[in-house]
Design a protein around this motif. Structure first.
Motif, short mmCIF file in Angstrom:
data_model
loop_
_atom_site.label_atom_id
_atom_site.label_comp_id
_atom_site.label_asym_id
_atom_site.label_seq_id
_atom_site.Cartn_x
_atom_site.Cartn_y
_atom_site.Cartn_z
N GLY A 485 0.76 -1.29 -0.02
CA GLY A 485 0.06 -0.05 0.04
C GLY A 485 0.81 1.23 0.13
O GLY A 485 2.18 1.36 0.21
N SER A 486 0.16 2.45 -0.22
CA SER A 486 0.86 3.81 0.04
C SER A 486 0.84 4.18 1.02
O SER A 486 0.01 3.73 2.35
N ALA A 487 1.58 5.18 1.37
CA ALA A 487 1.80 5.84 3.09
C ALA A 487 1.07 7.26 2.87
O ALA A 487 1.38 7.83 1.89
N SER A 488 0.71 7.71 3.75
CA SER A 488 0.04 9.03 4.10
C SER A 488 1.05 9.91 5.06
O SER A 488 1.35 8.98 6.24
N SER A 489 0.96 10.97 5.18
CA SER A 489 1.71 11.72 6.19
C SER A 489 1.14 13.19 6.46
O SER A 489 0.50 13.85 5.46
N THR A 490 1.25 13.61 7.42
CA THR A 490 0.95 14.99 7.82
C THR A 490 2.36 15.76 8.29
O THR A 490 2.83 15.29 9.19
N HIS A 491 2.43 16.75 7.70
CA HIS A 491 4.00 17.68 7.90
C HIS A 491 3.50 19.06 8.52
O HIS A 491 2.44 19.94 8.20
N ALA A 492 3.90 19.30 9.61
CA ALA A 492 3.67 20.71 10.26
C ALA A 492 5.28 21.31 10.58
O ALA A 492 6.08 20.52 10.88
N GLU A 493 5.24 22.64 10.38
CA GLU A 493 6.48 23.26 10.57
C GLU A 493 6.62 24.50 10.88
O GLU A 493 5.41 25.27 10.68
N LEU A 494 7.31 25.12 11.97
CA LEU A 494 7.26 26.41 12.48
C LEU A 494 8.87 27.15 12.07
O LEU A 494 9.75 26.31 12.62
N GLY A 495 8.78 28.17 11.66
CA GLY A 495 10.09 28.68 11.16
C GLY A 495 10.43 30.20 11.34
O GLY A 495 9.37 30.62 11.51
N LEU A 496 11.60 30.57 11.62
CA LEU A 496 11.95 32.02 11.87
C LEU A 496 13.28 32.25 10.76
O LEU A 496 14.09 31.37 10.78
N LYS A 497 13.09 33.28 10.09
CA LYS A 497 14.32 33.87 9.49
C LYS A 497 14.51 35.45 9.83
O LYS A 497 13.60 35.72 9.93
N THR A 498 15.99 35.44 10.04
CA THR A 498 16.11 36.85 10.52
C THR A 498 17.60 37.33 10.05
O THR A 498 18.53 36.45 10.24
N ARG A 499 17.61 38.55 9.73
CA ARG A 499 19.10 39.07 9.51
C ARG A 499 19.31 39.63 10.78
O ARG A 499 18.91 40.98 11.37
N LEU A 500 20.41 39.18 11.30
CA LEU A 500 20.97 39.70 12.64
C LEU A 500 21.74 40.98 12.56
O LEU A 500 21.64 41.90 13.38
N THR A 501 22.32 41.01 11.58
CA THR A 501 22.77 42.24 10.91
C THR A 501 23.05 42.19 9.35
O THR A 501 22.42 41.15 8.80
N GLU A 502 23.59 43.21 8.79
CA GLU A 502 23.70 43.01 7.40
C GLU A 502 24.55 42.19 7.01
O GLU A 502 24.47 41.63 5.77
N GLN A 503 25.36 41.25 7.82
CA GLN A 503 26.46 40.33 7.55
C GLN A 503 26.11 39.27 8.36
O GLN A 503 26.79 38.01 7.94
N GLN A 504 24.87 39.02 8.75
CA GLN A 504 24.58 37.77 9.55
C GLN A 504 23.13 37.31 9.17
O GLN A 504 22.30 38.08 9.31
N ARG A 505 22.79 36.22 8.96
CA ARG A 505 21.40 35.57 8.85
C ARG A 505 21.47 34.27 9.74
O ARG A 505 22.27 33.49 9.54
N LEU A 506 20.22 34.23 10.19
CA LEU A 506 19.90 32.80 11.09
C LEU A 506 18.50 32.42 10.61
O LEU A 506 17.78 33.06 10.63
N ASP A 507 18.41 31.24 10.27
CA ASP A 507 17.37 30.39 9.79
C ASP A 507 17.06 29.11 11.08
O ASP A 507 18.12 28.35 11.12
N VAL A 508 15.96 29.18 11.51
CA VAL A 508 15.49 28.23 12.49
C VAL A 508 14.02 27.52 12.03
O VAL A 508 13.26 28.17 11.70
#
Length: 696
Positions: A485-508
């Motif tokens: 048979g086939s498989a089914s799934s439920t995907h959930a995601e919470l994310g943050l994208k931020t430029r800490l400075t002009e030279q730094q970026r953080l993704d969570v």
């Protein structure tokens, strides 16, 4: 195999704090254009976990033969090099696809808008031409479900455009164990026509016994700007792998005794694979006006395969056995159509897309006796076909400056058909059909906290059918396993994208995936794998990426992933053993870390250097969790030089991987019936590269 100290995440917290407190004053980090929602946009604004690896990183990562060279810098994806070109890489995204003993499952592969994944959900990474790639994108999370069947994630590869000034590029790569790659590329612009033609030849004697391989590759992209509104792109790809030995996995005792050996049956039966593939595709992009566009694609290809398995002769000759040589003659094709329109809505606007994908594949599958490497009597003969149709709609609503939302829906149907032509008194007619359908919604919301910070949440449903390879064998009897048979799934995601400075970026990103009817390996032996459906599973984890340009000379990258993948309920394996709830899902790394510190001194024009740290957690080898690999931390060093002499640009590279010569397991063969789970990785490895480019 020696055990090493377990890596913990405590030092990471301290290191991250140091990184986030670093100096300013360096150049601004560039953003990358990606296509998370089938439309191009800046990666910072994409409401999903998506990262891109650029051309410079691809070229610096190695000889550009395997995706495993460069994708370890992307969180959430694991690409393991088996040291076995007959079985391809082991690629999984958030744990999806880790069960595969060969080829790619559970992730969609797309090259220049043309699927490299078949309609049944199986893909081949070996056919991707990395020397001509401009960037590789990896999409994780619920939005991937809008790409259809088996879309636990999406890997897209984009061939570079030719430069305005035509150029000719020659490249040579060399490494241990007879590794060599020669490449030639012509690229440029002539009027309204842009072109790239790349050919390469790769050879290796292999790190392990019976693992030699040869590959020849041609990749060509021709783009014609017919008018300001219309663009036509033609993509052609020819791949030939006439030699690829299969050393097969090792038991723990064999690996500790000699990790470079092949098991006796691998050499006795000349285990390995010969593959040839040819593909042609056309993509049309047309703007209907300032706010509307249409995209159409059509493609077709052929793939021929001869696979010699290391199955003992007495097993092959059983009345219902399929032999030890698999021959496939496959034809496949597909069409796609997408209409997009931008409409005003309240204080914002909506980008609405409606699309259709239809793909088909037909193959003639035959099985023969493998008589010590010589093809013998016919044991299987059938015509297989699969058709896949998907219809989707998607709306991206920019509500106002503070909020945006996304909604999508995709309806899929995948139908399999087997027509058996090998029918005897002892081997019945195994013809049959199987079909799978699903309707998958995706919803998302983004809060734009400021110009430099986005917070988003997505949820979506997906499904995954078995591939024809997974349907190929039953645990008992002859013919395909059409009851899988086939498989089914439920995907959930919470994310943050931020430029800490002009030279730094953080993704969570934090995610959770709950699956039902999971497709698992029931048994695997001698290259023949049988699959079954388990019950519920769950996967959850955290992904963190931090990039920084500290000064014009120094930059860093950190990519961390943790993944807890478990069976959520008990089930009985094919051998009769009970797999307990809470057991880890085999073949999945519980954590990965990539860290890079790169130096480009002003005083030494054209020089670059970098130190990489690659940490990999452990994997269990079977559903019963009877054994596991050890965690390992590796260090890699790379150096590069570039000079310009008139119209010539010369570039030299030196890489040393696994600097400390650690012994570790590269990948595992899940649930192997002979307990030959382990595919060892090499110790310290060096690599040299030279590229010469002439601009006309």
């Amino acid at each position: 195999m020696p055990r090493h100290p377990t890596f913990t995440l405590r030092p990471l917290h301290a290191a991250l704090c140091i990184l986030l407190a670093g100096p300013a004053g360096a150049q601004t980090l560039p953003d990358v254009v990606v296509s998370a929602n089938r439309q191009e946009q800046q990666s910072f604004d994409a409401p999903a976990s998506i990262h891109a690896v650029g051309q410079d990183a691809i070229e610096a990562a190695g000889p550009r033969v395997n995706l495993s060279e460069s994708l370890n810098r992307v969180p959430g994806i694991t690409v393991l090099n088996r040291q076995n070109y007959a079985q391809d890489l082991q690629l999984s995204i958030r744990g999806s696809g880790a069960r595969s003993p060969f080829g790619i499952r559970g992730a969609r592969l797309i090259v220049d808008g043309i699927p490299a994944t078949m309609p049944d959900g199986q893909g081949q990474a070996s056919t991707i031409s990395l020397p001509s790639a401009q960037r590789i994108e990896v999409l994780r999370g619920p939005l991937a479900q809008l790409y259809g069947n088996s879309a636990g994630g999406v890997v897209q590869v984009f061939t570079a455009d030719g430069p305005e000034r035509p150029e000719l590029r020659m490249s040579v790569d060399a490494g241990p164990d007879g590794l060599s790659r020669y490449g030639l590329q012509a690229a440029g612009q002539s009027g309204a026509v842009n072109y790239v033609v790349d050919v390469s030849d790769f050879q290796t004697d292999g790190w392990r016994e019976n693992s030699a391989a040869e590959r020849q590759h041609l990749n060509a992209k021709l783009r014609w700007d017919a008018s300001e509104q219309t663009r036509v792109t033609v993509v052609a790809n020819v791949f030939d792998q006439p030699v690829s030995g299969d050393p097969v996995g090792l038991t723990r005792g064999q690996m500790e005794d000699d990790p470079r050996q092949a098991v006796a049956n691998a050499t006795l039966y000349h285990a390995g694979k010969d593959v040839a593939q040819r593909q042609l595709g056309l993509v049309l992009d047309h703007r209907l006006g300032a706010d509307a566009s249409v995209m159409a694609r059509v493609y077709a290809g052929q793939r021929d395969l001869d696979n010699r398995l290391s199955i003992p002769l007495f097993v092959q000759t059983a009345p219902t056995a399929s032999g030890g040589v698999v021959r496939l003659d496959r034809q496949y094709s597909g069409v796609g159509l997408r209409y997009s329109r931008r409409l005003p809505a309240g204080d914002g606007q909506v980008l609405f897309s409606l699309g259709l994908d239809h793909e088909r594949m037909g193959e003639h599958r035959q099985g023969y006796i493998n008589n010590l490497g010589v093809q013998g009597d016919l044991k299987r003969d059938e015509q297989d076909s699969v058709h896949s149709t998907g219809v989707y709609a998607q709306a991206d609503w920019a509500i106002n400056e503070d909020w945006s939302a996304l909604a999508g829906l995709r309806a899929n149907r995948v139908a399999f058909r087997v027509k058996d032509a090998f029918i005897t008194g002892d081997n019945p007619d195994d013809s049959g059909t199987a079909s799978f359908s699903a309707t998958n919604p995706v919803l998302g919301i983004t809060r734009h906290l400021s110009a430099d910070t986005n917070l988003y949440a997505n949820i979506g449903r997906g499904f995954e059918t078995p591939t024809f390879t997974e349907l190929a064998y039953r645990a008992d009897g002859s013919g395909p396993n059409l009851g899988l048979g086939s498989a089914s799934s439920t995907h959930a995601e919470l994310g943050l994208k931020t430029r800490l400075t002009e030279q730094q970026r953080l993704d969570v990103a934090l995610f959770n995936i709950a699956s039902r009817n999971e497709i698992v390996v029931a048994s695997s032996s001698g290259g023949r794998t049988v699959y079954a459906n388990a019950g519920r599973t769950r996967r959850s984890g955290v992904e963190v990426t931090h990039s920084a340009q500290w000064t014009p000379e120094w930059r860093s990258l950190l990519a961390l992933s943790t993944l807890k993948a478990q069976f959520a309920e008990a089930f009985t394996s094919s051998g009769g053993a009970v797999v307990a709830a809470g057991n880890r899902i085999p073949g999945i790394l519980d954590r990965t870390l990539f860290a890079e510190l790169a130096w480009q001194p002003r005083a030494w024009a054209g020089f670059t250097g970098a130190l990489e740290l690659v940490h990999r957690g452990s994997m269990v080898v079977n559903d019963l969790n009877e054994d596991r690999t050890d965690a390992v931390t590796l260090f890699n060093l790379r150096l590069g030089w570039q000079q310009t002499v008139g119209a010539w640009t010369l570039r030299e590279t030196l890489r040393v991987d696994n600097l400390t010569d650690r012994a570790y397991v590269g990948s595992v063969i899940v649930n192997d019936g002979n307990k030959r789970y382990f595919e060892p990785a090499p110790g310290r490895q060096w690599g040299l590269g030279l590229t010469a480019t002439y601009r006309f």
